[in-house]
Design an enzyme around this catalytic site. Sequence first.
Site, PDB file in Angstrom:
ATOM      1  N   HIS A  17      51.795  19.900  45.299  1.00 28.80           N
ATOM      2  CA  HIS A  17      50.791  19.087  46.198  1.00 28.80           C
ATOM      3  C   HIS A  17      50.970  19.174  46.621  1.00 28.80           C
ATOM      4  O   HIS A  17      49.818  19.530  48.668  1.00 28.80           O
ATOM      5  CB  HIS A  17      50.633  18.070  44.920  1.00 28.80           C
ATOM      6  N   LYS A  41      46.631   9.251  30.203  1.00 33.41           N
ATOM      7  CA  LYS A  41      47.174  10.573  30.465  1.00 33.41           C
ATOM      8  C   LYS A  41      48.978   9.668  29.461  1.00 33.41           C
ATOM      9  O   LYS A  41      49.692  10.586  30.536  1.00 33.41           O
ATOM     10  CB  LYS A  41      47.023  11.509  31.355  1.00 33.41           C
ATOM     11  N   ARG A  90      46.065  27.202  40.543  1.00 29.70           N
ATOM     12  CA  ARG A  90      47.608  27.773  40.402  1.00 29.70           C
ATOM     13  C   ARG A  90      47.328  29.178  39.589  1.00 29.70           C
ATOM     14  O   ARG A  90      48.155  30.306  40.534  1.00 29.70           O
ATOM     15  CB  ARG A  90      48.749  26.968  39.898  1.00 29.70           C
ATOM     16  N   SER A 128      54.058  18.606  37.315  1.00 34.17           N
ATOM     17  CA  SER A 128      54.385  16.911  37.466  1.00 34.17           C
ATOM     18  C   SER A 128      55.118  16.959  35.928  1.00 34.17           C
ATOM     19  O   SER A 128      56.200  16.682  35.908  1.00 34.17           O
ATOM     20  CB  SER A 128      53.257  15.887  37.003  1.00 34.17           C
TER      21      SER A 128
HETATM   22  N1  COA Z   1      51.138  22.260  42.510  1.00 37.22           N
HETATM   23  C1  COA Z   1      51.536  22.599  41.162  1.00 37.22           C
HETATM   24  N2  COA Z   1      51.057  21.652  40.455  1.00 37.22           N
HETATM   25  C2  COA Z   1      50.045  21.348  40.750  1.00 37.22           C
HETATM   26  C3  COA Z   1      49.217  21.420  41.571  1.00 37.22           C
HETATM   27  C4  COA Z   1      50.020  22.131  42.402  1.00 37.22           C
HETATM   28  N3  COA Z   1      49.574  22.996  43.589  1.00 37.22           N
HETATM   29  N4  COA Z   1      47.755  21.012  41.190  1.00 37.22           N
HETATM   30  C5  COA Z   1      48.022  20.690  39.919  1.00 37.22           C
HETATM   31  N5  COA Z   1      48.937  20.522  39.258  1.00 37.22           N
HETATM   32  C6  COA Z   1      49.428  20.588  37.710  1.00 37.22           C
HETATM   33  C7  COA Z   1      49.954  18.667  38.270  1.00 37.22           C
HETATM   34  O1  COA Z   1      51.336  18.210  38.444  1.00 37.22           O
HETATM   35  C8  COA Z   1      49.583  18.398  36.436  1.00 37.22           C
HETATM   36  O2  COA Z   1      50.354  18.600  35.705  1.00 37.22           O
HETATM   37  P1  COA Z   1      50.868  17.723  34.476  1.00 37.22           P
HETATM   38  O3  COA Z   1      49.580  18.303  33.416  1.00 37.22           O
HETATM   39  O4  COA Z   1      52.146  18.401  34.015  1.00 37.22           O
HETATM   40  O5  COA Z   1      50.891  16.362  34.989  1.00 37.22           O
HETATM   41  C9  COA Z   1      48.134  18.735  36.558  1.00 37.22           C
HETATM   42  O6  COA Z   1      48.667  20.493  37.703  1.00 37.22           O
HETATM   43  C10 COA Z   1      47.389  19.006  37.387  1.00 37.22           C
HETATM   44  O7  COA Z   1      46.776  18.030  37.841  1.00 37.22           O
HETATM   45  P2  COA Z   1      46.515  17.360  38.688  1.00 37.22           P
HETATM   46  O8  COA Z   1      46.223  18.067  40.280  1.00 37.22           O
HETATM   47  O9  COA Z   1      47.281  15.567  39.139  1.00 37.22           O
HETATM   48  O10 COA Z   1      44.561  17.297  38.636  1.00 37.22           O
HETATM   49  P3  COA Z   1      44.177  15.815  37.522  1.00 37.22           P
HETATM   50  O11 COA Z   1      43.673  17.354  36.309  1.00 37.22           O
HETATM   51  O12 COA Z   1      45.383  15.331  36.183  1.00 37.22           O
HETATM   52  O13 COA Z   1      43.132  15.412  37.736  1.00 37.22           O
HETATM   53  C11 COA Z   1      41.811  14.578  37.986  1.00 37.22           C
HETATM   54  C12 COA Z   1      42.409  15.456  37.532  1.00 37.22           C
HETATM   55  C13 COA Z   1      41.520  12.985  38.311  1.00 37.22           C
HETATM   56  C14 COA Z   1      40.926  15.260  38.976  1.00 37.22           C
HETATM   57  C15 COA Z   1      40.417  13.713  37.408  1.00 37.22           C
HETATM   58  O14 COA Z   1      39.961  13.255  36.401  1.00 37.22           O
HETATM   59  C16 COA Z   1      39.225  12.821  38.135  1.00 37.22           C
HETATM   60  O15 COA Z   1      37.888  13.345  38.624  1.00 37.22           O
HETATM   61  N6  COA Z   1      39.170  11.564  37.412  1.00 37.22           N
HETATM   62  C17 COA Z   1      38.630  10.340  38.100  1.00 37.22           C
HETATM   63  C18 COA Z   1      37.258  10.587  37.297  1.00 37.22           C
HETATM   64  C19 COA Z   1      36.042  11.751  37.023  1.00 37.22           C
HETATM   65  O16 COA Z   1      35.204  11.367  38.351  1.00 37.22           O
HETATM   66  N7  COA Z   1      35.499  12.006  36.561  1.00 37.22           N
HETATM   67  C20 COA Z   1      34.900  12.923  36.609  1.00 37.22           C
HETATM   68  C21 COA Z   1      35.188  14.241  36.636  1.00 37.22           C
HETATM   69  S1  COA Z   1      34.275  16.165  36.518  1.00 37.22           S
END
Ligand code: COA
Length: 161
Positions: A17, A41, A90, A128
Amino acid sequence: MRIAIYPGTFDPITYGHLDVIKRALSLCDKLVVAVADRREKDPLFSAEERAELIRQVLADEPRVETEAFSGLLTEFAKSKNANFLIRGLRAVSDFDYELQMALTNRNLAPEIETIFLMPAQNYIFISSSLAKEIARLGGDVSELVPPAVEAALRKRSAGDH
Ligand code: COA
């Protein structure tokens, strides 16, 4: 002023990140790291704890602001007058989910563009969940997360809930 939002769950923030954040800073004037509540989650850290860890890790970066949010990302982005959303890509496996989210967000807020950035190669396989699992099993996570996060993971894995 170019304002970008980098949304995620960040449970907890990893070097992957942080790599995306550094790259995003070269494209914008201000970056808001938006920590989604995502109670569904079942996160290890509360949204405020996750945001506080990010603030600690990025304390020397005045152009970054970190805030926890709940509700729709596009509404949060509009409240910050953001011009674009940043997401890290990624591997191919990230693509379907990211495309679906980007197109949904575009329908909700056509004026906000999603930009995808690729982290450095050595961070491609970090997540994560991986950091949490290794910490829970007593392994070394120093290659995956910054020291403040490592300390928090160690404390939480030792049973401080
Ligand atoms: N390096 C390392 N890990 C990464 C990464 C990077 N560059 N980018 C993503 N990841 C990993 C994270 O660690 C996480 O791992 P995990 O699943 O093991 O915990 C996974 O990829 C995805 O996580 P993250 O990047 O935190 O995104 P997310 O998918 O959890 O987030 C939101 C999604 C919060 C952006 C989305 O749910 C959201 O916008 N929610 C708000 C409600 C909304 O508006 N919904 C409609 C959206 S269309």
